[in-house]
Design a protein around this motif. Sequence first.
Motif, PDB file in Angstrom:
ATOM      1  N   ASP A  61       1.198  -1.487  -0.207  1.00  0.00           N
ATOM      2  CA  ASP A  61      -0.345  -0.260   0.063  1.00  0.00           C
ATOM      3  C   ASP A  61       0.784   1.423   0.060  1.00  0.00           C
ATOM      4  N   LEU A  62       1.858   0.884   1.200  1.00  0.00           N
ATOM      5  CA  LEU A  62       2.655   2.481   0.645  1.00  0.00           C
ATOM      6  C   LEU A  62       3.775   2.786  -0.524  1.00  0.00           C
ATOM      7  N   PHE A  81       0.195   7.748   0.179  1.00  0.00           N
ATOM      8  CA  PHE A  81       1.013   8.533   1.711  1.00  0.00           C
ATOM      9  C   PHE A  81       1.507  10.223   1.576  1.00  0.00           C
ATOM     10  N   SER A  84       2.093  12.069   4.459  1.00  0.00           N
ATOM     11  CA  SER A  84       2.295  11.176   5.534  1.00  0.00           C
ATOM     12  C   SER A  84       3.476  10.630   6.003  1.00  0.00           C
ATOM     13  N   VAL A  93       6.079   7.953   7.730  1.00  0.00           N
ATOM     14  CA  VAL A  93       5.993   6.715   7.192  1.00  0.00           C
ATOM     15  C   VAL A  93       7.383   6.037   8.981  1.00  0.00           C
ATOM     16  N   SER A 151      13.219   1.447   3.073  1.00  0.00           N
ATOM     17  CA  SER A 151      12.960   2.812   3.150  1.00  0.00           C
ATOM     18  C   SER A 151      13.480   3.084   1.576  1.00  0.00           C
ATOM     19  N   LEU A 197      10.773   2.354  -1.358  1.00  0.00           N
ATOM     20  CA  LEU A 197       9.888   3.585  -1.258  1.00  0.00           C
ATOM     21  C   LEU A 197      10.441   4.894  -1.850  1.00  0.00           C
ATOM     22  N   SER A 257       6.957  14.549   3.527  1.00  0.00           N
ATOM     23  CA  SER A 257       6.446  13.507   4.219  1.00  0.00           C
ATOM     24  C   SER A 257       7.782  12.938   4.655  1.00  0.00           C
ATOM     25  N   ILE A 311      10.560   9.746   5.800  1.00  0.00           N
ATOM     26  CA  ILE A 311      10.163   7.994   6.285  1.00  0.00           C
ATOM     27  C   ILE A 311      11.740   7.849   7.212  1.00  0.00           C
ATOM     28  N   ALA A 369       1.973   5.768   8.873  1.00  0.00           N
ATOM     29  CA  ALA A 369       2.159   3.932   9.313  1.00  0.00           C
ATOM     30  C   ALA A 369       2.884   4.142  10.091  1.00  0.00           C
TER      31      ALA A 369
END
Length: 269
Positions: A100-101, A106, A111, A113, A127, A130, A205, A207, A239
Amino acid sequence: MSTTPMQMSEARRFQQLRGHLSYLKLNDAAEALNRVCDQARVEGMSLTAALERLLEIEVEATEARRLAARLRFACLPEPWTLNDFDFAAQPGVDEKLIRDLATLRFLDDASNVLFVGPPGVGKTMLSVALGRAAVEAGHRVYFTTAAELAAKCHKAALEGRWKTCMNFFAGPKLLIVDELGYLPLPEDGASALFQVINQRYLKSSTILTTNVGIADWAGAFGDATVAAAMLDRLLHRAAVAGIDGPSYRLRGHQNQADAMRAGVNARVS
């Protein structure tokens, strides 16, 4: 053989067209012009189709250059993608959450992580994967360790570049801060990290990977107030992926060793 005026005119137009493309800095299209003209003649392409093919070559080259520039800026430590991660080898990872990420939704919500777990379980690899996906989607990404971030902020403060430094860390659509808690931060390190997080709050965002459980942040970073404020902003939209499983890195090393042993045994036999 003499050259007719029409042939001279076509040759002149070809050179002029190449010159126009070069003047407009469409260098890849200019380089491909001769090849596309030959394809158009052999395949009977229409003028529109030939022009579309020529511009497609330029667009593809431009996108490749932009991707390369974003990757250089991102400073990702490895070229990992999500396809490189063996979910079967790390049952502690919630694959559904990671998939989903990987849609990067996000980023639209600004958002965050958080990857939380002991060393070697795959936090950095996930990480980076992503981050790579975000770069390929056209976003600006920057990767740093917590220690490097603290050191850059400290140096900037000493040199009177604090605002410039904060603007730099506020800029990327996605900031990846790796290895929080692995090394002790300097006295002003936690404060600098908080200010970076605070600047990005609800705008872009982050991470963050850490080996420190969320409940232990106050003790680990020495300042309970700063730790609480940082968590408040990070977790508002976040998340949290807790990874509590075997060492993914050690398993990879073991697989490599097993493969080497198998190769040696095969040669011996």
